[in-house]
Design a protein around this motif. Structure first.
Motif, PDB file in Angstrom:
ATOM      1  N   PRO A   1       0.817  -1.217   0.000  1.00  0.00           N
ATOM      2  CA  PRO A   1       0.000   0.000   0.000  1.00  0.00           C
ATOM      3  C   PRO A   1       0.850   1.267   0.000  1.00  0.00           C
ATOM      4  O   PRO A   1       1.972   1.269   0.516  1.00  0.00           O
ATOM      5  N   ASN A   2       0.329   2.328  -0.584  1.00  0.00           N
ATOM      6  CA  ASN A   2       1.049   3.599  -0.643  1.00  0.00           C
ATOM      7  C   ASN A   2       1.436   4.096   0.741  1.00  0.00           C
ATOM      8  O   ASN A   2       2.475   4.723   0.914  1.00  0.00           O
ATOM      9  N   GLU A   3       0.616   3.799   1.739  1.00  0.00           N
ATOM     10  CA  GLU A   3       0.894   4.261   3.099  1.00  0.00           C
ATOM     11  C   GLU A   3       2.172   3.629   3.653  1.00  0.00           C
ATOM     12  O   GLU A   3       2.734   4.122   4.636  1.00  0.00           O
ATOM     13  N   ALA A   4       2.620   2.541   3.060  1.00  0.00           N
ATOM     14  CA  ALA A   4       3.825   1.856   3.536  1.00  0.00           C
ATOM     15  C   ALA A   4       5.111   2.520   3.030  1.00  0.00           C
ATOM     16  O   ALA A   4       6.204   2.131   3.421  1.00  0.00           O
ATOM     17  N   GLU A   5       4.985   3.533   2.162  1.00  0.00           N
ATOM     18  CA  GLU A   5       6.168   4.230   1.659  1.00  0.00           C
ATOM     19  C   GLU A   5       6.982   4.770   2.836  1.00  0.00           C
ATOM     20  O   GLU A   5       6.439   5.374   3.757  1.00  0.00           O
ATOM     21  N   LEU A   6       8.279   4.523   2.802  1.00  0.00           N
ATOM     22  CA  LEU A   6       9.179   4.936   3.865  1.00  0.00           C
ATOM     23  C   LEU A   6      10.169   5.944   3.296  1.00  0.00           C
ATOM     24  O   LEU A   6      11.021   5.597   2.485  1.00  0.00           O
ATOM     25  N   ARG A   7      10.030   7.198   3.693  1.00  0.00           N
ATOM     26  CA  ARG A   7      10.918   8.259   3.211  1.00  0.00           C
ATOM     27  C   ARG A   7      12.041   8.452   4.234  1.00  0.00           C
ATOM     28  O   ARG A   7      11.805   8.380   5.435  1.00  0.00           O
ATOM     29  N   PHE A   8      13.260   8.689   3.754  1.00  0.00           N
ATOM     30  CA  PHE A   8      14.404   8.828   4.667  1.00  0.00           C
ATOM     31  C   PHE A   8      15.507   9.652   4.030  1.00  0.00           C
ATOM     32  O   PHE A   8      15.492   9.919   2.826  1.00  0.00           O
ATOM     33  N   HIS A   9      16.465  10.048   4.857  1.00  0.00           N
ATOM     34  CA  HIS A   9      17.655  10.765   4.416  1.00  0.00           C
ATOM     35  C   HIS A   9      18.888  10.066   4.995  1.00  0.00           C
ATOM     36  O   HIS A   9      18.824   9.511   6.087  1.00  0.00           O
ATOM     37  N   VAL A  10      19.978  10.109   4.268  1.00  0.00           N
ATOM     38  CA  VAL A  10      21.292   9.730   4.770  1.00  0.00           C
ATOM     39  C   VAL A  10      22.094  11.024   4.775  1.00  0.00           C
ATOM     40  O   VAL A  10      22.143  11.714   3.759  1.00  0.00           O
ATOM     41  N   VAL A  11      22.696  11.374   5.914  1.00  0.00           N
ATOM     42  CA  VAL A  11      23.389  12.653   6.041  1.00  0.00           C
ATOM     43  C   VAL A  11      24.839  12.412   6.439  1.00  0.00           C
ATOM     44  O   VAL A  11      25.122  11.641   7.362  1.00  0.00           O
ATOM     45  N   ALA A  12      25.757  13.072   5.732  1.00  0.00           N
ATOM     46  CA  ALA A  12      27.186  13.004   6.054  1.00  0.00           C
ATOM     47  C   ALA A  12      27.638  14.373   6.548  1.00  0.00           C
ATOM     48  O   ALA A  12      27.292  15.399   5.951  1.00  0.00           O
ATOM     49  N   THR A  13      28.405  14.386   7.633  1.00  0.00           N
ATOM     50  CA  THR A  13      28.923  15.635   8.186  1.00  0.00           C
ATOM     51  C   THR A  13      30.437  15.558   8.311  1.00  0.00           C
ATOM     52  O   THR A  13      31.019  14.476   8.380  1.00  0.00           O
ATOM     53  N   ASP A  14      31.052  16.738   8.370  1.00  0.00           N
ATOM     54  CA  ASP A  14      32.502  16.779   8.587  1.00  0.00           C
ATOM     55  C   ASP A  14      32.786  16.745  10.087  1.00  0.00           C
ATOM     56  O   ASP A  14      31.864  16.611  10.907  1.00  0.00           O
ATOM     57  N   ASP A  15      34.048  16.890  10.465  1.00  0.00           N
ATOM     58  CA  ASP A  15      34.444  16.807  11.872  1.00  0.00           C
ATOM     59  C   ASP A  15      33.850  17.925  12.723  1.00  0.00           C
ATOM     60  O   ASP A  15      33.736  17.792  13.936  1.00  0.00           O
ATOM     61  N   GLU A  16      33.446  19.020  12.078  1.00  0.00           N
ATOM     62  CA  GLU A  16      32.830  20.142  12.802  1.00  0.00           C
ATOM     63  C   GLU A  16      31.310  20.036  12.839  1.00  0.00           C
ATOM     64  O   GLU A  16      30.638  20.921  13.354  1.00  0.00           O
ATOM     65  N   GLY A  17      30.756  18.976  12.237  1.00  0.00           N
ATOM     66  CA  GLY A  17      29.310  18.787  12.244  1.00  0.00           C
ATOM     67  C   GLY A  17      28.583  19.459  11.100  1.00  0.00           C
ATOM     68  O   GLY A  17      27.350  19.467  11.065  1.00  0.00           O
TER      69      GLY A  17
END
Length: 144
Positions: free
Chosen positions: A34-50
């Motif tokens: 079902p469309n409601e099962a769609e899972l949206r997400f992000h992968v975020v990369a940061t440097d040593d200072e955040g």
């Protein structure tokens, strides 16, 4: 039967159109996720200072990881961060039940990057945008 363009489509009409295709799909494929099962997400990369130096926006649905965008700051390119971001997204997608991955990239973006990471070109649309091309790549994800 009048046909018209709606630039400000009334919400009830937009909902009716969306629900119409959902109902059609469910009638055609009874066990379709079902469309409601769609899972949206992000992968975020940061440097040593955040500070954010890159990341990916994705969605998991219909047993497929859809990579909507991937961006890296200039200083992060060529460092392996992009590969780590892709691997994190794919691992998360497999854990979420995905078996495939799909991405669209343009001729000036990252086609070689995706190919180096195991994606296969499935289609190219020349002239989108004008003077360039859109590339569609896919990958079968390793399932546990």
């Amino acid at each position: 039967m009048p046909v018209r363009i709606e630039l400000n489509c009334p919400p009830e009409t937009a909902k009716l159109l969306s629900q119409g295709i959902v109902d059609f799909n469910r009638a055609a494929v009874h066990d379709l996720e079902p469309n409601e099962a769609e899972l949206r997400f992000h992968v975020v990369a940061t440097d040593d200072e955040g500070q954010v130096i890159g990341g990916l926006r994705g969605a998991c649905y219909w047993n497929t990881l859809h990579i909507e965008l991937l961006w890296l700051a200039d200083e992060a390119r060529g460092t392996g961060i992009g590969r780590q971001i892709i691997e994190a997204a794919e691992t998360f997608a497999v854990q979420s039940g995905c078996e495939k991955a799909l991405v669209e990239t343009t001729s000036w973006q990252a086609k070689p990057f995706y190919e180096k990471n195991g994606y296969t070109l499935t289609a190219t649309l020349e002239g989108r945008p004008k003077g360039h091309a859109s590339h569609y790549l896919s990958k079968t994800l390793a399932t546990a």
